[in-house]
Design an enzyme around this catalytic site. Structure first.
Site, short mmCIF file in Angstrom:
data_model
loop_
_atom_site.label_atom_id
_atom_site.label_comp_id
_atom_site.label_asym_id
_atom_site.label_seq_id
_atom_site.Cartn_x
_atom_site.Cartn_y
_atom_site.Cartn_z
CE LYS A 87 -25.15 14.27 -66.84
NZ LYS A 87 -24.05 15.16 -66.45
CD GLN A 96 -23.90 18.89 -66.50
OE1 GLN A 96 -24.10 17.93 -65.75
NE2 GLN A 96 -23.47 18.74 -67.73
CG ASP A 155 -19.78 14.29 -62.52
OD1 ASP A 155 -19.93 13.41 -63.38
OD2 ASP A 155 -20.26 15.43 -62.62
N1 GUN Z 1 -20.27 18.80 -68.41
C1 GUN Z 1 -20.08 18.06 -69.53
N2 GUN Z 1 -19.99 16.75 -69.21
C2 GUN Z 1 -20.13 16.67 -67.87
C3 GUN Z 1 -20.13 15.58 -66.95
O1 GUN Z 1 -19.98 14.40 -67.30
N3 GUN Z 1 -20.30 15.92 -65.65
C4 GUN Z 1 -20.44 17.21 -65.25
N4 GUN Z 1 -20.59 17.43 -63.95
N5 GUN Z 1 -20.44 18.23 -66.07
C5 GUN Z 1 -20.29 17.96 -67.37
#
Ligand code: GUN
Length: 292
Positions: free
Chosen positions: A54, A98, A121
């Site tokens: 990311k 995350q 998110d």
């Molecule tokens: N864990 C797995 N996929 C994601 C996501 O798209 N965002 C976040 N914050 N955690 C994740």
């Protein structure tokens, strides 16, 4: 006829190029770069890989990204204090915590602390709640589910009136993608570990979204001929012929399913790149919402 391949890598690349262009237009107007803060708590190796990707994508798009790594024994108040600090930081427009968080932390309380306008998110309970209600619009939609919807649209799949089956009911993919499909007027069935006769249900599906995390679970003879299949799974399976000792496969048996489906996403190169592209797009939107 074998299924048409839905190339998520190419579609995601176009979105990323578009975000990059819009970021540079912002800078040319004297506005600041969009800023994303990421928070990882603990040592989940997969989380670290995803967050690194990311950050790299942000850098390529001209988006500022700042990573925060907290140890797995960080108290709840300290995680929330960091988020409050980021809420008040004018250089940060989006905050991504995350998931999963280490056991013992209250995930809902953490996600509720994120400012709604920085919830790139889309996991804040108010954003998810709005997604679940008719006539309400969340400020942000979670990245993987919105990436799935873009892939469906770009593949020319008719969603309105279609029978859609979602395999999996996770907070991150299965549940929000089901809500988006309902919003797009599909008739949605969600299958999970307690569902009886899953193959029978999948045989009715014009659209199948597989997000269960079981390698090559969906077989070719479960698929309605011509269906669109979106494979969200990313699973490692041992492979001695590969240099790394493993290869990545989805939740769908690609060889069998692609012989029956009308369109299908590959793994890798399908949904994965879309998650990152949609996050960048949400971060740009957050900067616009901030008016800075
Ligand atoms: N864990 C797995 N996929 C994601 C996501 O798209 N965002 C976040 N914050 N955690 C994740």
């Amino acid at each position: 006829m074998p299924a048409k391949l839905i190339n998520g890598k190419v579609i995601a690349e176009r979105i990323r190029e578009d975000v990059k262009k819009q970021v540079s237009d912002r800078l040319a107007k004297g506005l600041i770069a969009p800023g994303l803060a990421t928070v990882i708590v603990g040592n989940n190796p997969a989380s670290k890989v995803y967050v690194r990707m990311k950050h790299k994508a942000c850098e390529e798009a001209g988006i500022l990204s700042v990573g925060h790594e907290l140890s797995s024994d960080t108290p709840q108040e300290d995680v929330e204090a960091l988020i409050k600090e980021l809420n008040n930081d004018p250089k940060i427009h989006g905050i991504l915590v995350q998931l999963p968080l280490p056991a013992g932390l209250d995930e809902e309380a953490v996600l509720s602390t994120i400012s709604l306008k920085k919830d790139v998110d889309g996991f804040h309970p108010i954003n998810i709640g709005r997604l679940a209600q008719k006539g309400r619009t969340p400020l942000f939609v979670p990245a993987t589910p919105s990436g799935v919807m873009v892939l469906l649209e770009k593949s020319g799949t008719l969603i309105d009136g279609a029978n859609a089956v979602v395999l999996g009911r996770s907070n991150i993919v299965g549940m929000p993608v089901s809500l988006l499909l309902v919003d797009a007027n599909a008739t949605v069935t969600i299958c999970h570990s307690h569902t009886k006769d899953i193959p029978k249900i999948i045989r009715q599906a014009d659209i199948l979204i597989a997000a269960v995390g079981i390698p090559e679970y969906v077989r070719g003879d479960w698929i309605k001929p011509g269906a669109t299949v979106i494979d969200v799974g990313v699973n490692r399976v041992e492979d001695e012929t590969s240099k790394r000792g493993y290869r990545l496969v989805g939740d769908v048996n690609f060889e069998e399913v692609s012989a029956v489906a009308g369109a299908i996403t590959p793994v890798p190169g399908g949904v994965g790149p879309m998650t990152i592209a949609m996050l960048l797009s949400n971060t740009l939107k957050a900067a616009r919402l901030a008016g800075s």
